[in-house]
Write an enzyme that holds these catalytic residues in place. Structure first.
Site, PDB file in Angstrom:
ATOM      1  N   GLY A 257       1.270  -0.975   0.730  1.00  0.00           N
ATOM      2  CA  GLY A 257      -0.112  -0.046  -0.125  1.00  0.00           C
ATOM      3  C   GLY A 257       0.861   1.280   0.243  1.00  0.00           C
ATOM      4  O   GLY A 257       2.222   1.329  -0.717  1.00  0.00           O
ATOM      5  N   CYS A 260       3.085   5.343  -2.883  1.00  0.00           N
ATOM      6  CA  CYS A 260       4.036   5.246  -3.985  1.00  0.00           C
ATOM      7  C   CYS A 260       3.291   4.280  -4.535  1.00  0.00           C
ATOM      8  O   CYS A 260       3.344   4.686  -5.839  1.00  0.00           O
ATOM      9  CB  CYS A 260       5.429   4.978  -3.563  1.00  0.00           C
ATOM     10  SG  CYS A 260       5.951   7.056  -2.881  1.00  0.00           S
TER      11      CYS A 260
HETATM   12  C1  UDX Z   1       8.308   2.710  -1.260  1.00  0.00           C
HETATM   13  C2  UDX Z   1       9.703   2.783  -2.279  1.00  0.00           C
HETATM   14  O1  UDX Z   1      10.539   1.169  -1.293  1.00  0.00           O
HETATM   15  C3  UDX Z   1      10.779   4.468  -2.292  1.00  0.00           C
HETATM   16  O2  UDX Z   1      12.412   4.048  -2.843  1.00  0.00           O
HETATM   17  C4  UDX Z   1      10.069   4.615  -2.918  1.00  0.00           C
HETATM   18  O3  UDX Z   1      10.795   6.480  -3.528  1.00  0.00           O
HETATM   19  C5  UDX Z   1       8.965   5.579  -2.272  1.00  0.00           C
HETATM   20  O4  UDX Z   1       7.927   4.173  -2.745  1.00  0.00           O
HETATM   21  P1  UDX Z   1       7.686   3.217   0.873  1.00  0.00           P
HETATM   22  O5  UDX Z   1       6.044   3.477  -0.158  1.00  0.00           O
HETATM   23  O6  UDX Z   1       7.692   4.338   2.275  1.00  0.00           O
HETATM   24  O7  UDX Z   1       8.650   3.243  -0.622  1.00  0.00           O
HETATM   25  O8  UDX Z   1       7.575   1.557   1.116  1.00  0.00           O
HETATM   26  P2  UDX Z   1       8.302   0.518   1.120  1.00  0.00           P
HETATM   27  O9  UDX Z   1       8.693  -0.139   2.601  1.00  0.00           O
HETATM   28  O10 UDX Z   1       8.562   0.052   0.144  1.00  0.00           O
HETATM   29  O11 UDX Z   1       6.565  -0.714   1.172  1.00  0.00           O
HETATM   30  C6  UDX Z   1       5.409  -0.839   0.322  1.00  0.00           C
HETATM   31  C7  UDX Z   1       4.592  -1.643   0.825  1.00  0.00           C
HETATM   32  O12 UDX Z   1       4.942  -2.534   0.501  1.00  0.00           O
HETATM   33  C8  UDX Z   1       4.590  -1.351   2.129  1.00  0.00           C
HETATM   34  O13 UDX Z   1       2.718  -1.524   2.170  1.00  0.00           O
HETATM   35  C9  UDX Z   1       4.860  -2.479   2.886  1.00  0.00           C
HETATM   36  O14 UDX Z   1       4.229  -3.330   3.838  1.00  0.00           O
HETATM   37  C10 UDX Z   1       4.818  -3.684   2.005  1.00  0.00           C
HETATM   38  N1  UDX Z   1       5.832  -4.436   1.220  1.00  0.00           N
HETATM   39  C11 UDX Z   1       7.256  -4.041   1.593  1.00  0.00           C
HETATM   40  C12 UDX Z   1       5.240  -5.933   1.669  1.00  0.00           C
HETATM   41  O15 UDX Z   1       3.963  -6.585   1.648  1.00  0.00           O
HETATM   42  N2  UDX Z   1       6.478  -6.657   1.625  1.00  0.00           N
HETATM   43  C13 UDX Z   1       7.520  -6.788   1.138  1.00  0.00           C
HETATM   44  O16 UDX Z   1       8.681  -7.636   1.359  1.00  0.00           O
HETATM   45  C14 UDX Z   1       8.387  -5.489   1.592  1.00  0.00           C
END
Ligand code: UDX
Length: 429
Positions: A257, A260
């Protein structure tokens, strides 16, 4: 150097505070007067560990100020970052109104050469459009360059990501722009990739989409694991040891979610469509992600049969831990669906409760996990906050009406949960 950052949203604030902390003189610009007044008092309107301290320290040192006056910021800054919001339109494409407005305002105020750097996540070729808008507005009377310097900040670790990036991408089309940006980023210990504007824009889109793809891939594998009795966590570990793959972003769960990934993927699919390429692979990534939310509801139905009249405890509302952000959070969508199906919601989140209630006002806010679980028919974990990992399982079980745990983030160990007397559902385990 003298820098101006237009747009004091998440990216703009982190950029402004972090550059000021490196000794640059930074002006942050925002149109909302109240926000600017608050920022000048050191009140940071977003939750990001360390950001308020950093902002205060640099305000006190006189290296950072905020204003609503774009013209002044353009006069005083050698490099002008544009980091305004780019929300999604209903068709998925990014709404670039704020970017276009900022570019025009900058153009009108240009007193002489300035380097304009796009920092918002924008569709490929936006840099070219900014250039065109500015050329028209300045009628060729003032020199300027446009560059693209995408950010890869993650919420919750944005300052660390800024200070210790994996790479810095500079999309430029003149030597002067390259020279200025290289000077700005002198001292960063990471590869610096210098390329053209469109390539730089694509790097950002391609990176985010790839990370989302990794998440949907492991979620698809999790669905297979459920069917054959395998453990997706161990599969991910086994894959992760391969250095070509890596373990990061292979955590199966309720899906991605945030502000981004969902928006960027929709925009990327749309851009591809506009230039005549059907990016079916990414549409499938979106589909798998959406289905993970359905899966949580199905697990709940399996456990409690009908949802109407049941009380469900949600642990976690933020789209991920260490943030209060609920934008595109799985908890919001799942919460709304449960309310629609007639369930009563009790919710706890260490930081995002207030924001969640704006989206799902029917939910009952609770003071901690045990309070949320009190009298509930099931607990659903939707955010992997550390404090949930160390819950007292006996106490949790004793306050629940029925001992059901649907673990949408795989934070618990299935055998331990079963031994503790729970009907436990993980994702792919
Ligand atoms: C992301 C990118 O990582 C970053 O480089 C960009 O600039 C902006 O978007 P962010 O949205 O802050 O950053 O969070 P991120 O840690 O990447 O996680 C995104 C989503 O993926 C979260 O909902 C997280 O719970 C989910 N996620 C992440 C998973 O479900 N599984 C994983 O293994 C990693």
């Amino acid at each position: 150097m003298k820098l101006s950052v237009i747009g004091a949203g998440y990216v703009g604030l982190v950029t402004a505070a972090c550059f000021a902390d490196r000794g640059h003189q930074v002006i942050g610009v925002d149109t909302v007067e109240e926000k600017v007044r608050g920022l000048n008092r050191g009140e940071v309107p977003v939750y990001e560990p360390g950001l308020e301290d950093l902002t205060r320290r640099n305000l006190d040192a006189g290296r950072l100020t905020f204003t609503t006056n774009t013209a002044q910021a353009v006069r005083d800054g050698e490099i002008i970052f544009i980091s305004v919001g780019t929300p999604s339109r209903s068709g998925g494409e990014a709404d670039l109104t704020a970017v276009a407005t900022a570019a025009e305002q900058v153009a009108e105020a240009l007193p002489g050469y300035r380097l304009i750097v796009e920092k918002s996540t924008v569709p490929v070729r936006t840099g070219e459009r900014i250039k065109q808008v500015m050329q028209l507005a300045t009628r060729g009377a003032v020199e300027f360059d446009v560059a693209c310097n995408p950010e890869f900040l993650r919420e919750g670790s944005a300052i660390e990501d800024f200070q210790r990036p994996d790479r810095i991408v500079l999309g430029v089309d003149t030597e002067r722009a390259e020279r200025l940006l290289r000077e700005l980023y002198r001292g960063f210990d990471c590869p610096i990739l210098v390329t053209d504007l469109s390539t730089a824009e694509l790097i950002k889109h391609a990176s985010n989409a790839f990370l989302a793809l990794k998440i949907s891939y492991i979620n698809a594998i999790a669905n297979l694991c459920d069917r054959v009795g395998a453990d997706v966590e161990v599969v991910a570990d086994g894959m992760g040891y391969d250095r070509r793959i890596g373990r990061a972003f292979l955590d199966a769960g309720v899906g991605y979610g945030g502000s981004c990934f969902p928006k960027d993927l929709a925009a990327f699919v749309k851009i591809a469509e506009e230039v005549g390429y059907d990016f079916a692979l990414l549409r499938e990534v979106q589909k798998v992600n959406a289905e993970q939310r359905d899966l949580i509801i199905r697990h709940l139905q399996q456990a409690v049969w009908v949802l109407s009249g049941r009380t469900i405890a949600l642990l976690g509302a933020a789209f991920k831990p260490n943030t209060d952000d609920v934008r595109e959070s799985p908890a919001v969508e799942i919460g709304r669906r449960l309310v629609r199906d007639g369930a009563a919601l009790r919710v706890y989140d260490p930081a995002a409760l207030h924001n969640f209630l704006q989206e799902v006002p029917e939910a009952q806010p609770c003071r901690d996990s045990y309070d949320a679980a009190a009298g509930a028919d099931a607990v659903v974990v939707l955010t992997a906050w550390d404090e949930f990992r160390t819950l007292d399982l006996a106490r949790l079980r004793s306050v629940l009406r029925r001992p059901v745990v649907v673990d949408g983030r795989n934070i618990f160990d299935p055998p331990t949960m079963r031994a503790a007397g729970f009907l436990y559902y993980g994702i792919g385990r």
